[in-house]
Motif scaffolding. Structure first.
Motif, mmCIF file in Angstrom:
data_model
loop_
_atom_site.group_PDB
_atom_site.id
_atom_site.type_symbol
_atom_site.label_atom_id
_atom_site.label_comp_id
_atom_site.label_asym_id
_atom_site.label_seq_id
_atom_site.Cartn_x
_atom_site.Cartn_y
_atom_site.Cartn_z
ATOM 1 N N THR A 120 -17.504 -1.679 -78.234
ATOM 2 C CA THR A 120 -16.068 -1.818 -78.524
ATOM 3 C C THR A 120 -15.429 -2.663 -77.426
ATOM 4 N N HIS A 121 -15.750 -2.325 -76.198
ATOM 5 C CA HIS A 121 -15.243 -3.070 -75.040
ATOM 6 C C HIS A 121 -15.731 -4.528 -75.106
ATOM 7 N N PHE A 193 -7.471 1.802 -74.764
ATOM 8 C CA PHE A 193 -8.535 2.565 -75.420
ATOM 9 C C PHE A 193 -9.855 2.454 -74.645
ATOM 10 N N VAL A 194 -10.239 1.240 -74.258
ATOM 11 C CA VAL A 194 -11.529 1.086 -73.559
ATOM 12 C C VAL A 194 -11.433 1.619 -72.115
ATOM 13 N N ARG A 196 -9.722 4.232 -71.246
ATOM 14 C CA ARG A 196 -9.858 5.689 -71.389
ATOM 15 C C ARG A 196 -11.316 6.063 -71.668
ATOM 16 N N MET A 197 -11.963 5.285 -72.540
ATOM 17 C CA MET A 197 -13.367 5.581 -72.862
ATOM 18 C C MET A 197 -14.275 5.394 -71.653
ATOM 19 N N HIS A 200 -13.891 8.439 -69.449
ATOM 20 C CA HIS A 200 -14.593 9.615 -69.977
ATOM 21 C C HIS A 200 -16.112 9.447 -69.875
ATOM 22 N N THR A 201 -16.593 8.243 -70.156
ATOM 23 C CA THR A 201 -18.039 7.997 -70.092
ATOM 24 C C THR A 201 -18.556 8.269 -68.677
#
Ligand SMILES: [Zn+2]
Length: 220
Positions: A120-121, A193-194, A196-197, A200-201
């Motif tokens: 996505t990134h 969004f990326v 934040r991901m 979390h990752t």
């Protein structure tokens, strides 16, 4: 014709600003979006300090490419000099957005690039989202907004504005861009969004990634 085109630009820029609010990227008035008409030599940008709920197309300030106000009764956003430098350096940029969205700003405050950990990134940023070096004391004291723009431009010159449509300003927040103000707002949404991901990752697995290099680059 010119008037119609500039009216349309103001409406597009208003819509891009409202999109940042709808997507939860803007607290109070911390953010701004702009667009440019290269034919008319005009930049349209959000005014400073006007609550978003009251914003109308006629409030959007029009300036020339030096950042001088040519139409509008309100003061342009104080980040205008940053937008001006980006437009002047990169003729392909049609719109710019700036927010203090939570996760992207956290990476900017940590002065760390957002690592590219997934597709996505990679689809949008084709590698890590870079961060500017910290500005010097002189750069901060003397025209901070313009020097911020120049610091972003130095990073983008290396990577290309199409390949990486966002940069984190160390200690501040992200700036994003695209062919239009709508695209610039879209990139701000995806960036958050990326960001934040990635956070979390790395919480799940501190040594995760990066994504395979073949998946990070633009297709030939
Ligand atoms: Zn800011």
């Amino acid at each position: 014709m010119t008037t119609m085109r500039l009216q349309k630009l103001r409406e597009e820029v208003l819509e891009a600003n409202l999109e940042l609010v709808r997507r939860g990227l803007v607290l109070y008035t911390f953010g701004n979006a702009s667009g440019i008409s290269r034919e008319n030599g005009r930049i349209a940008i959000k005014p400073s300090g006007v609550p978003y709920e009251n914003l109308k197309p006629e409030h959007i300030v029009l300036t020339d490419l030096e950042g001088r106000v040519v139409e509008g009764d309100l003061r342009p956003s104080s980040d205008l000099p940053t937008h001006v430098e980006l437009y002047r350096h990169f003729p392909g940029i049609g719109g710019i957005s700036h927010t203090h969205s939570e996760f992207a700003t956290a990476w900017a405050q940590a002065a760390l690039p957002i690592p590219c950990l997934g597709t996505t990134h990679a689809d949008y940023f084709h590698g890590p989202v870079p961060v500017t070096p910290a500005l010097t004391e002189t750069e901060i004291a003397d025209d901070y907004e313009r020097n911020t723009g120049l610091a972003i431009c130095r990073v983008v010159e290396r990577l290309g504005p199409e390949e990486v449509p966002a940069v984190l300003v160390a200690g501040h927040a992200p700036f994003c861009w695209g062919p239009s103000s709508a695209e610039a707002a879209h990139h701000a949404v995806i960036l958050e969004f990326v960001a934040r991901m990635a956070y979390h990752t790395l919480l799940i697995k501190a040594d995760a990634g990066p994504l395979a290099a073949e998946l990070q680059t633009l297709p030939p």
